[in-house]
Design a protein around this motif. Structure first.
Motif, short mmCIF file in Angstrom:
data_model
loop_
_atom_site.label_atom_id
_atom_site.label_comp_id
_atom_site.label_asym_id
_atom_site.label_seq_id
_atom_site.Cartn_x
_atom_site.Cartn_y
_atom_site.Cartn_z
N LEU A 14 42.88 44.10 29.18
CA LEU A 14 43.27 43.00 29.26
C LEU A 14 44.58 42.65 28.35
CD1 LEU A 14 40.23 40.65 29.87
CD2 LEU A 14 42.06 40.98 31.63
N ALA A 17 47.76 44.62 29.19
CA ALA A 17 48.43 44.04 30.44
C ALA A 17 49.35 42.66 29.85
CB ALA A 17 47.39 43.47 31.34
N ALA A 24 46.55 39.23 33.64
CA ALA A 24 45.31 39.65 33.95
C ALA A 24 44.19 38.92 33.24
CB ALA A 24 45.26 41.24 33.24
N VAL A 39 38.54 46.24 39.40
CA VAL A 39 39.83 45.50 39.28
C VAL A 39 40.48 44.94 40.74
CG1 VAL A 39 42.10 45.86 38.55
CG2 VAL A 39 40.27 46.85 37.28
N GLU A 96 41.19 40.57 37.26
CA GLU A 96 42.14 40.49 38.30
C GLU A 96 43.42 40.55 37.34
OE1 GLU A 96 43.62 37.43 41.76
OE2 GLU A 96 41.91 37.41 40.90
N ILE A 97 44.19 41.35 38.17
CA ILE A 97 45.63 41.45 37.67
C ILE A 97 46.78 41.24 38.61
CG2 ILE A 97 45.91 43.95 38.15
CD1 ILE A 97 47.47 44.37 35.46
#
Length: 111
Positions: A14, A17, A24, A39, A96-97
């Motif tokens: 995280l 990102a 993210a 992911v 989640e990205i």
């Protein structure tokens, strides 16, 4: 080599990102030490992908976490698959990205 805990790995993912200017978020916290990490990649174009832990047979012994593509589809289908995985393993992590380029920023294996 020892593997990083799931908690530590997710935190680092995280943070990286964010440093890369990507959004993210942690959607589900799993087991701190060894929960499986999934992911979800949202490409922001109506498509999404889900990545999960690579099978041990495809992983090296260097302790790094590797992932494989589980599903590449629309966001609703990916969410359905996430729910099935969650029912199977209540200790899983879900990150989640968002990345328009479609890069999940993971070490991937071919499965």
């Amino acid at each position: 080599m020892a593997r990083l805990t799931s908690d530590f790995w997710v935190s680092a993912y995280l943070r990286q990102a964010a440093l890369d200017g990507l959004v993210a978020v942690l959607r589900r916290r799993g087991a701190r030490e060894a929960g499986a990490i999934f992911v979800k990649l949202d490409r922001l174009d109506g498509t999404a992908a889900l990545y999960g832990p690579a099978p041990q047979a495809l992983a090296d012994d260097d302790g790094a976490r590797r992932f494989q593509l589980i599903l590449d589809s629309d966001p609703a289908s990916v969410e359905e698959r996430v729910e099935r995985e969650r029912r199977f393993d209540s200790d899983l992590w879900l990150v989640e990205i968002e990345n328009r380029l479609g890069d999940p920023r993971l070490e991937l294996v071919e499965g």
